[in-house]
Design a protein around this motif. Structure first.
Motif, PDB file in Angstrom:
ATOM      1  N   LYS A   1       0.817  -1.209   0.000  1.00 41.10           N
ATOM      2  CA  LYS A   1       0.000   0.000   0.000  1.00 41.10           C
ATOM      3  C   LYS A   1       0.850   1.258   0.000  1.00 41.10           C
ATOM      4  CE  LYS A   1      -3.904  -2.197   2.378  1.00 41.10           C
ATOM      5  NZ  LYS A   1      -4.785  -2.164   3.579  1.00 41.10           N
ATOM      6  N   VAL A   2       2.000   1.199   0.655  1.00 45.50           N
ATOM      7  CA  VAL A   2       2.902   2.349   0.717  1.00 45.50           C
ATOM      8  C   VAL A   2       4.338   1.856   0.618  1.00 45.50           C
ATOM      9  CG1 VAL A   2       1.348   3.786   2.100  1.00 45.50           C
ATOM     10  CG2 VAL A   2       3.013   2.313   3.235  1.00 45.50           C
TER      11      VAL A   2
ATOM     12  N   ASN B   1       4.588  -4.435   2.816  1.00 45.99           N
ATOM     13  CA  ASN B   1       4.270  -5.867   2.888  1.00 45.99           C
ATOM     14  C   ASN B   1       5.521  -6.735   2.735  1.00 45.99           C
ATOM     15  OD1 ASN B   1       4.844  -5.425   0.227  1.00 45.99           O
ATOM     16  ND2 ASN B   1       3.050  -6.531  -0.568  1.00 45.99           N
TER      17      ASN B   1
END
Length: 468
Positions: free
Chosen positions: A34-35, A89
């Protein structure tokens, strides 16, 4: 995880731009992250990253949309950079190498402004012949010309841009361009063709000439570097020769007359001229190039007896055509946007003649204008002694080399056409600067026009160089 879209100051691998502080950006794709938790940027003198000159380290503070590279740049130097990303992740990626190359920066010019007082009333060609006894690993040409110029090396056009050095306030700055060149062992020939352009030609609401100057001139440095790093230079000076060029007449509004006779023209020694060296700056804007080629859809024979080529699309640019005509044949063209009562119409251009004249030298070849452009869909043609065919002609859509970034398609064809028209409006009016129109005797950079359109422009294209 992949790292793509690597840019420096919104440019992909920029060569010879005014970078000041380089700012690099990129995109991360094919990832479930996500980032980006950490980013690292490294800069090196080589594509293998054996000689690293700048390293941000693994940092949580950096972003993909812009990281300034705060280190001292050297002139005429190529720097390679890569990005490394760690996702939230656990995914990890290292990019391929991208690069940027500095221009002359504060390095003094060894080239001199040259031209000819004897040929002051012509569009001149400046020539330098030289010979090298070895091949060079790396060669660059740094140059500009006033008003507009085209550069040739050993008979081949250097670069793919048109209308250089562009439309600027020449009283404040003059952009120079940087070109890669290949110099092998043997004889060589540099040719520079000059024409009026915005600098000298009829332009503006008062249709004045010589708005910024009254004489063609150019300045050039060819820097050749061998495998050991030794440099040799060819610079513009009084050792060059000058002759009348092939472009007999050229004007942004009125078009061009092209008579290929420069190889037979009388030669004179080039003269040193006063020039605005203190105003020279590396280029800011992206080059004007042929972004699209469009085939005509019909040859129309009008009620008035005219022969008109229909391109099927309004565009800014010019018409390229194949000419196989006897020596001395005069080909004449007029450019317009609409037909009226089925006939060619151009009164909406006001005083802009928008013409192209070519006098054949008897050699079969492709022909096009060099120092002007037109806003047109229809082209009235005269002078061909043989039956013309659609395959002879290509419409060259000319605009700044901006990347299209926005696409919209709906289930309503009328809405789709409106969106397409807006896109073509941007293409036609982004010939180096945002203009109000591409066809009549105006084509000026009215800021109110582009301010109204700027939001749409930024959705359509990466518009940083025009809007920043």
């Amino acid at each position: 995880m992949k790292i793509t879209g690597m840019q420096t100051n919104h440019l992909t691998n920029p060569l010879g731009y005014a970078l000041q502080t380089p700012r690099v950006s990129f995109q991360v794709t094919d990832t479930g992250a996500k980032v980006a938790e950490f980013i690292r940027i490294q800069v090196a003198m080589d594509a293998e990253f054996d000689e690293i000159v700048y390293d941000t380290g693994k940092s949580p503070e950096l972003t993909t949309i812009g990281t300034d590279l705060n280190f001292s740049l050297k002139p005429r130097t190529r720097y390679y950079w890569q990005a490394e990303v760690w996702g939230d992740n656990g995914e990890h990626a290292v990019s391929d190498a991208a690069w940027f190359e500095t221009a002359k920066m504060d390095e003094p010019w060894e080239g001199r402004w040259i031209g000819s007082n004897k040929l002051k009333e012509t569009n001149p060609m400046l020539v330098k012949e030289f010979e090298t006894d070895k091949a060079y690993k790396r060669s660059r040409i740094y140059m500009t010309g006033l008003g507009l110029y085209e550069l040739y090396l050993d008979g081949e056009r250097v670069g793919d841009e048109y209308l250089a050095p562009g439309c600027t306030d020449y009283n404040r700055w003059i952009q120079y361009q940087t070109y890669e060149a290949e110099i092998k062992s043997g004889p060589h020939r540099i040719e520079v063709f000059l024409a009026d352009g915005w600098y000298m030609g009829r332009f503006g609401l008062d249709h004045a000439v010589n708005n910024y100057g009254d004489q063609h001139k150019m300045i050039l440095e060819l820097v050749m570097q061998d495998a050991k790093g030794n440099e040799e230079k060819i610079v513009s000076d009084e050792s060059w020769e000058v002759a009348a060029g092939d472009v007999v007449f050229s004007n942004i509004y009125d078009g061009e007359t092209y008579v290929p006779t420069s190889n037979r023209s009388a030669r004179y020694g080039a003269e040193l001229l006063d020039g605005p060296t203190d105003r020279l700056t590396a280029r800011y804007g992206q080059p004007v190039v042929v972004k699209e080629e469009i085939r005509p859809i019909e040859i129309i024979h009008t009620p008035a007896g005219e022969t008109v080529i229909d391109m099927g699309q309004n565009m800014a640019g010019f018409l390229r055509f194949y000419c196989d005509e006897p020596k001395g044949t005069k080909i004449y063209m007029q450019f317009g946007e609409v037909l009226q009562d089925g006939n060619f119409y151009r009164d909406n251009l006001r005083t802009a003649k928008a013409e192209f004249t070519y006098i054949s030298d008897g050699i079969s070849k492709y022909v096009q204008p060099h120092f002007t452009y037109y806003g047109f869909r229809y082209v009235r043609v005269e002078g061909f002694t043989k039956e013309i065919t659609l395959d002879q002609f290509t419409g060259c859509a000319l605009y700044s080399d901006l990347e299209q970034t926005g696409w919209i398609t709906t289930d309503n064809e009328k809405v789709n056409k409106l969106i397409q028209n807006a896109m073509w409006g941007q293409k036609c009016n982004y010939v180096d600067i945002p203009t109000d129109c591409p066809q009549r005797d105006e084509r000026m950079g009215w800021t109110a026009d582009t301010q109204v359109f700027s939001g749409t422009a930024c959705f359509n294209m990466d518009n940083h160089s025009h809007a920043a």
